[in-house]
Design a protein around this motif. Structure first.
Motif, PDB file in Angstrom:
ATOM      1  N   ALA A 448     -15.829   1.581   0.770  1.00  0.00           N
ATOM      2  CA  ALA A 448     -14.589   0.800   0.858  1.00  0.00           C
ATOM      3  C   ALA A 448     -13.517   1.386  -0.050  1.00  0.00           C
ATOM      4  N   GLU A 449     -13.939   1.844  -1.222  1.00  0.00           N
ATOM      5  CA  GLU A 449     -12.985   2.463  -2.151  1.00  0.00           C
ATOM      6  C   GLU A 449     -12.462   3.779  -1.586  1.00  0.00           C
ATOM      7  N   VAL A 450     -13.383   4.542  -1.009  1.00  0.00           N
ATOM      8  CA  VAL A 450     -12.982   5.800  -0.382  1.00  0.00           C
ATOM      9  C   VAL A 450     -11.898   5.531   0.655  1.00  0.00           C
ATOM     10  N   ALA A 451     -12.116   4.481   1.444  1.00  0.00           N
ATOM     11  CA  ALA A 451     -11.163   4.162   2.507  1.00  0.00           C
ATOM     12  C   ALA A 451      -9.780   3.838   1.940  1.00  0.00           C
ATOM     13  N   ILE A 452      -9.746   3.042   0.872  1.00  0.00           N
ATOM     14  CA  ILE A 452      -8.449   2.646   0.304  1.00  0.00           C
ATOM     15  C   ILE A 452      -7.703   3.869  -0.240  1.00  0.00           C
ATOM     16  N   SER A 470      -2.448  -2.801  -7.746  1.00  0.00           N
ATOM     17  CA  SER A 470      -2.140  -3.708  -8.853  1.00  0.00           C
ATOM     18  C   SER A 470      -3.240  -4.758  -9.049  1.00  0.00           C
ATOM     19  N   GLU A 471      -4.195  -4.829  -8.112  1.00  0.00           N
ATOM     20  CA  GLU A 471      -5.327  -5.747  -8.312  1.00  0.00           C
ATOM     21  C   GLU A 471      -6.341  -5.090  -9.221  1.00  0.00           C
ATOM     22  N   THR A 472      -6.267  -5.470 -10.494  1.00  0.00           N
ATOM     23  CA  THR A 472      -7.041  -4.715 -11.488  1.00  0.00           C
ATOM     24  C   THR A 472      -8.542  -4.862 -11.323  1.00  0.00           C
ATOM     25  N   GLU A 473      -8.992  -5.915 -10.648  1.00  0.00           N
ATOM     26  CA  GLU A 473     -10.444  -6.080 -10.543  1.00  0.00           C
ATOM     27  C   GLU A 473     -11.005  -5.635  -9.206  1.00  0.00           C
ATOM     28  N   LEU A 474     -10.090  -5.128  -8.371  1.00  0.00           N
ATOM     29  CA  LEU A 474     -10.513  -4.800  -7.008  1.00  0.00           C
ATOM     30  C   LEU A 474     -11.564  -3.690  -6.974  1.00  0.00           C
ATOM     31  N   PHE A 475     -11.324  -2.664  -7.761  1.00  0.00           N
ATOM     32  CA  PHE A 475     -12.192  -1.491  -7.653  1.00  0.00           C
ATOM     33  C   PHE A 475     -13.423  -1.640  -8.530  1.00  0.00           C
TER      34      PHE A 475
END
Ligand SMILES: [Zn+2]
Length: 583
Positions: A448-452, A470-475
């Motif tokens: 999912a991170e690769v995709a973003i 800007s979503e600091t907890e997303l990754f």
């Protein structure tokens, strides 16, 4: 000389010297400031007076007072030494007498060149033909003045006659490519019926002339041959005017001819220079490198211009200059473009540059066309020259959909990738180092991170997915978080407008830049679609949410700890009671 250098070092404070150009802030023993050698946002430039050196932790520039003066003023070592010696009040001993003689000879020659220029300029104001020509090129008087344009009359011995009247040596004039002599010993002018462009070296000394025929005739241009003052492969037209801007911005523009330089400067591109009637020589590239780190080649869009641009790319590569290629719109040069569309158009044409590799791919497309079988045969060979996987993928993905007979672009991409690999295998020796081997940290990125991050490299998604940074907890993975925070640090909350091959370098971190290269190649996410991206965001948010919950709830480990604490407490109480009894 070593002693003199040390004396200069002792007397000149590097903090004072650097402060003339950079605002420095004291921090402990050292000083820091914004680096003058790259586009610095956070102070990454440090001066250590203790050891008399400076260093930038972002771009890697470093040195002492001598390299500082050389680099910031575009001087050679000898010149920097002389300048600093003067400042320090140190007398340099090693000026030989012989050099002085040469100097006075050179002064005589330079003074003759200046007399020639005065003559040409005065003829220029008198000549109707010159006026008509300059009007036709829409050159205003202040530009004619600034570039000191003049005219060499047609009659054949106008300049020679003027020199004779002033009692100047015609033999010297011949040496300087101003006149020539026939078999009977009579002198005549080298430049006849020509618009005259004085050529000055980077310090402003008048060392040569270029002459353009007015009206019909051949050759169209005559340039000074090599003389005691002039070496055509070491001089760039416009350098004395372009130098300051080059030093300040560390960038240069290379155009084809005299009028192109003049047009660029009029359009505000005052870092433009041209080689005078020759292909770019290695010494000229080295000259640019003294003042700049990056150069944009801006030649005409015709075949000759394209070939010359490819050659110039090679020359710049050899001296280690970063270069880009901008092509003028078909049929235009900076001068015609300035006159028909204005200065903005000239600036845009130059800014609209591409990497040399992209330029070559573009040339191939243009030459063969995507509909030809030949194009698809040639393409892998060219693509195998890509310096990064990112460069390669960009073209693969773009071109795959354009194959004339195969509709399945994934199939085309895979076939091309295979071909490119084969080509590379053939060049194993040179390319071995670039073989793709993702690091462990990279493999821990979630799909999912690769995709973003892939979305950020993609024009279609870049804008809408940038805000998730800007979503600091997303990754979730450490590398993703490093990438996220660096991107935000460098570009804040709006995505860079340039293409990734340009903006990635601004991350100024080889490892992170490399991660993007790996990303572009990552096989876990082959085809990027809106729905896949939405799913990716959702799954990352779920993961973040469950992480949050598990943090607020005591973990099983903590429960065990708490139970243990209670047990120990109980135990202590029993013991205490026991102890009291014993007492
Ligand atoms: Zn720097």
């Amino acid at each position: 000389l070593g002693d003199e250098r040390d004396a200069i070092r002792q007397r000149i404070d590097i903090v004072d010297l650097v402060s003339q150009r950079v605002r420095l802030k004291r921090s402990g023993k050292n000083y820091s400031g914004l680096c003058p050698f790259h586009d610095d946002k956070n102070p990454s430039f440090f001066v250590t007076p203790e050891i008399g050196r400076y260093q930038c932790y972002s771009c890697g520039e470093k040195g002492d007072i001598f390299t500082w003066v050389m680099k910031t003023q575009g001087l050679e070592f000898r010149e920097a030494l002389e300048q600093l010696a003067k400042q320090a009040g140190v007398t340099l001993s090693k000026f030989s007498g012989g050099e002085k003689v040469d100097r006075s000879e050179r002064e005589k020659q330079l003074s003759m060149m200046e007399s020639a220029l005065i003559f040409f300029r005065s003829e220029g104001t008198k000549s109707e033909q010159t006026k008509k020509y300059l009007d036709s090129r829409k050159l205003p008087p202040d530009a004619i003045e600034f570039w000191e344009l003049g005219f060499a009359p047609e009659n054949g011995e106008a300049l020679v006659t003027s020199f004779k009247r002033q009692g100047l040596s015609l033999a010297t004039a011949k040496e300087l490519f101003l006149s020539d002599s026939d078999s009977s010993g009579g002198y005549f002018d080298k430049f006849r019926n020509r618009l005259m462009f004085p050529i000055r070296d980077e310090k402003g000394a008048l060392v040569g002339f270029g002459g353009r025929i007015l009206g019909e005739g051949n050759p169209k241009y005559i340039n000074s041959g090599d003389t005691p003052l002039y070496n055509k492969s070491r001089i760039l037209y416009g350098m004395h005017r372009a130098k300051d801007r080059m030093i300040k911005e560390r960038k240069a523009v290379l155009v084809e001819g005299y009028m192109d330089v003049i047009a660029c400067h009029r359009a505000g591109v005052t870092e433009a220079v041209a080689s005078c009637g020759t292909a770019l020589a290695i010494e000229q590239a080295k000259l640019i490198k003294r003042f700049a780190d990056r150069v944009t080649i801006c030649y005409d869009a015709d075949n000759a211009g394209q070939k010359a641009a490819l050659r110039a790319v090679e020359v710049f590569r050899e001296v280690g200059l970063i270069c880009r290629v901008a092509m003028m719109p078909q049929g235009e040069d900076p001068d015609t473009l300035l006159n028909s569309k204005g200065p903005e158009a000239v600036r845009e044409a130059i800014e609209h540059s591409q990497s040399p590799f992209d330029f070559e791919v573009w040339l191939l497309e243009k030459r063969l066309g995507v509909d030809s079988a030949e194009f698809w045969e040639e393409l892998p060979k060219l693509l195998s020259k890509a310096e990064t996987e990112l460069d390669l993928e960009k073209h693969l993905l773009r071109l795959a959909g354009q194959h004339p007979s195969i509709q399945n672009s994934t199939a085309v991409t895979n076939a091309l990738r295979r071909e490119v690999k084969l080509q590379k295998r053939g060049q194993v020796k040179q390319r071995a180092a670039s073989v793709h081997a993702p690091k462990l940290e990279f493999s821990q990125l979630l799909p999912a991170e690769v995709a973003i991050f892939k979305a950020l490299l993609d024009e279609r998604f870049k804008r809408s997915y940038w805000r998730f940074l800007s979503e600091t907890e997303l990754f979730q993975s450490a590398l993703a978080e490093r990438l996220r925070s660096r991107l935000v640090e460098v570009f804040q909350d709006s995505p860079p407008s340039e293409n990734p091959s340009v903006w990635l370098h601004k991350l100024e971190n080889e490892e992170l830049i490399q991660s993007f290269t790996d990303l572009a190649l990552d096989v876990r996410v082959q085809v990027l679609t809106e729905s896949y991206l939405i799913e990716s965001i959702e799954s990352l948010r779920k993961q973040a949410e469950s992480n949050r919950l598990s943090r607020s709830r005591p973990s099983t480990g903590e429960v065990e700890d708490a139970d243990l604490a209670k047990y120990l407490e109980k135990l202590r109480r029993h013991k205490g009671i026991d102890a009291e009894r014993e007492d």
